[in-house]
Design a protein around this motif. Structure first.
Motif, short mmCIF file in Angstrom:
data_model
loop_
_atom_site.label_atom_id
_atom_site.label_comp_id
_atom_site.label_asym_id
_atom_site.label_seq_id
_atom_site.Cartn_x
_atom_site.Cartn_y
_atom_site.Cartn_z
N LYS A 151 -9.50 -8.95 -0.31
CA LYS A 151 -10.85 -8.72 0.18
C LYS A 151 -11.60 -7.96 -0.90
O LYS A 151 -11.19 -6.87 -1.30
N LEU A 152 -12.67 -8.57 -1.41
CA LEU A 152 -13.45 -7.99 -2.50
C LEU A 152 -14.79 -7.52 -1.99
O LEU A 152 -15.50 -8.27 -1.32
N ASN A 153 -15.14 -6.29 -2.29
CA ASN A 153 -16.41 -5.72 -1.83
C ASN A 153 -16.98 -4.86 -2.96
O ASN A 153 -17.09 -3.63 -2.84
N ALA A 154 -17.29 -5.53 -4.07
CA ALA A 154 -17.72 -4.80 -5.27
C ALA A 154 -19.01 -4.02 -5.04
O ALA A 154 -19.19 -2.94 -5.61
N LYS A 155 -19.92 -4.53 -4.22
CA LYS A 155 -21.19 -3.82 -4.02
C LYS A 155 -20.98 -2.48 -3.33
O LYS A 155 -21.83 -1.58 -3.45
N ASN A 156 -19.88 -2.34 -2.61
CA ASN A 156 -19.54 -1.05 -2.00
C ASN A 156 -18.39 -0.36 -2.73
O ASN A 156 -17.77 0.56 -2.21
N PHE A 157 -18.08 -0.85 -3.92
CA PHE A 157 -17.14 -0.21 -4.84
C PHE A 157 -15.70 -0.14 -4.33
O PHE A 157 -15.01 0.84 -4.54
N TRP A 158 -15.23 -1.20 -3.67
CA TRP A 158 -13.81 -1.25 -3.32
C TRP A 158 -13.32 -2.69 -3.25
O TRP A 158 -14.06 -3.61 -2.92
N ASN A 159 -12.05 -2.87 -3.62
CA ASN A 159 -11.37 -4.15 -3.53
C ASN A 159 -9.95 -3.91 -3.03
O ASN A 159 -9.39 -2.83 -3.24
N GLY A 160 -9.38 -4.91 -2.38
CA GLY A 160 -8.03 -4.74 -1.86
C GLY A 160 -7.21 -6.02 -1.91
O GLY A 160 -7.78 -7.13 -1.90
N ARG A 161 -5.89 -5.86 -1.97
CA ARG A 161 -4.99 -7.00 -2.03
C ARG A 161 -3.79 -6.75 -1.13
O ARG A 161 -3.32 -5.61 -0.99
N TRP A 162 -3.29 -7.82 -0.50
CA TRP A 162 -2.11 -7.77 0.36
C TRP A 162 -1.17 -8.90 -0.07
O TRP A 162 -1.60 -10.06 -0.13
N THR A 163 0.07 -8.58 -0.39
CA THR A 163 1.02 -9.62 -0.75
C THR A 163 2.36 -9.37 -0.06
O THR A 163 2.69 -8.23 0.27
N SER A 164 3.09 -10.44 0.13
CA SER A 164 4.46 -10.29 0.64
C SER A 164 5.31 -11.43 0.10
O SER A 164 4.83 -12.54 -0.17
N ARG A 165 6.59 -11.12 -0.09
CA ARG A 165 7.55 -12.09 -0.60
C ARG A 165 8.77 -12.07 0.32
O ARG A 165 9.35 -11.01 0.57
N TRP A 166 9.17 -13.27 0.77
CA TRP A 166 10.29 -13.36 1.70
C TRP A 166 11.28 -14.43 1.24
O TRP A 166 10.88 -15.50 0.78
N LYS A 167 12.55 -14.12 1.38
CA LYS A 167 13.61 -15.09 1.09
C LYS A 167 14.39 -15.32 2.37
O LYS A 167 14.86 -14.36 3.00
N VAL A 168 14.51 -16.59 2.76
CA VAL A 168 15.21 -16.95 3.99
C VAL A 168 16.41 -17.82 3.63
O VAL A 168 16.24 -18.94 3.13
N ALA A 169 17.61 -17.30 3.86
CA ALA A 169 18.85 -18.04 3.59
C ALA A 169 19.33 -18.66 4.90
O ALA A 169 19.66 -17.93 5.85
N VAL A 170 19.37 -19.99 4.94
CA VAL A 170 19.59 -20.71 6.19
C VAL A 170 20.96 -21.37 6.24
O VAL A 170 21.35 -22.11 5.32
#
Length: 277
Positions: A151-170
């Motif tokens: 989510k980028l909000n440069a006009k209000n001077f903040w930006n954010g990122r969310w990431t996740s990594r998952w490994k599923v062994a079946v």
């Protein structure tokens, strides 16, 4: 190494500005284009950046989705994209060859991709994913789930990122799976300052299912629950920080060691006006 540290620390949405600043600091001969490309590639793979093209074309940049130099696979649309890594723009597209798809893997991957995509639409801002599967010894399957949102909000001077990594062994015969992964968030606030908050958490769980559809539902449910738990933990930690760490930074008494008498604000204001006259 200094240039690499600057580039790898770039907040989401601000890589281009940081590269321009690094070039200005080091001069024309400070960093060659080949070295810069290596740094940019490493940055995108670490942060699971998403390149966009015309229409709804998107592809997540990672070790798992990389096909060659600036070439990435989007398994959701069965597409292979050539990407401009600096501008994060898709340059060209071609179909992913059917010969590259394992039918047994796809039977599980397709419903899982559908469930993850539904989850992103409702829970992750500008979310995109990479769901990749492979078949190993004795018919066991492994799936890699990569999730990225921003989510980028440069006009209000903040930006954010969310990431996740998952490994599923079946284990298909036992209808069970082990899942482990990591969720990470980064927020950059730069109004009258420059503050970054980076937080991450690892988790794991065991999953059982009855059929392919319930497998996809069970994995997505586990991802949702663990990411929501991480989100709640973030909110709780920030609330406690406001009452503890941040509060301790404030001066408890003014320099005069006298509490300000708020009930006499009007009198102070009148005295100041009379004095100035």
């Amino acid at each position: 190494q200094i240039a690499k540290r600057f580039i790898m620390s770039s907040p989401v949405g601000e890589l281009g500005q940081v590269i321009s600043d690094v070039k200005a600091l080091l001069g024309q001969d400070g960093i060659d284009e080949e070295t810069l490309r290596k740094f940019v590639r490493e940055y995108h793979h670490k942060n699971l950046s998403v390149a966009t093209g015309s229409g709804d074309q998107k592809v997540l940049l990672s070790d798992e989705s990389e096909r060659g130099e600036n070439v990435y696979v989007d398994y959701a649309s069965s597409s292979v994209y050539v990407v401009d890594p600096v501008q994060l723009k898709i340059v060209s597209r071609e179909d992913l060859a059917e010969s590259e798809m394992n039918s047994k893997v796809e039977e599980f991957r397709l419903p899982l991709q559908e469930k993850i995509s539904e989850y992103l639409k409702g829970s992750v801002s500008n979310g995109w994913s990479c769901v990749k599967g492979s078949e190993g010894d004795e018919g066991k399957l492994t799936f890699i789930l990569l999730i990225s949102g921003s989510k980028l909000n440069a006009k209000n001077f903040w930006n954010g990122r969310w990431t996740s990594r998952w490994k599923v062994a079946v284990d298909v015969s036992a209808r069970s799976a082990g899942m482990e992964g990591e969720v990470e968030s980064l927020v950059h606030y730069y109004e009258d300052g420059n503050v970054q908050m980076e937080a991450k958490a690892r988790s794991s769980s065991n999953i059982v299912w009855d059929d392919k559809a319930s497998f996809a539902h069970a994995v997505c449910k586990a991802v949702r629950e663990q990411e929501e738990e991480y989100h709640r933990h973030l909110e709780d930690s920030q609330a406690s920080a406001a009452e503890s760490a941040f509060k301790s930074l404030r001066r408890k008494m003014p320099i005069t060691q006298t509490k300000f008498q708020w009930d006499k604000v009007a009198a102070y204001s009148l005295a100041r006006e009379l004095t100035s006259k």
